[in-house]
Enzyme design. Structure first.
Site: not given
Length: 102
Positions: A8-9
């Site tokens: 994810c980010a």
């Protein structure tokens, strides 16, 4: 033993989902190593996983992820937004297993 990488980010938002997936795997007697990483480190971890999943917030990186994972034989896909939002560890684990067994 299946090794699942969630990207994810920043590797933070998926940690709760990772814990839910680990609990489901344990309940089912599935040996699984599941971890969350920042998407920027995918190249670092691709050699140590059997399947890669992207958080919905970074789904725009799927084509880049495929360029990294597919040459290594690692399937990659985006986590279903509803399953991610509901933190449905069972469905995300099932999706991971399906990707590996294709």
């Amino acid at each position: 033993m299946i090794k699942i990488g969630l990207f994810c980010a920043a590797g933070m938002s998926t940690s709760m989902l990772v814990e839910k997936m680990k609990a489901v795997a344990s309940e089912r007697g599935i040996e699984a190593e599941i971890a969350a990483y920042p998407e920027s480190e995918m190249e670092t971890y691709v050699d140590n996983i059997d399947v890669a999943l992207l958080g919905p917030q970074v789904k725009y990186l799927l084509s880049k992820g495929k360029q990294i994972c597919e040459p290594k034989g690692v399937p990659i896909d985006v986590i279903n937004t509803v399953d991610y939002g509901m933190m449905n560890g069972a469905k995300v684990l099932d999706h991971s297993l399906k990707l590996v067994n294709k």
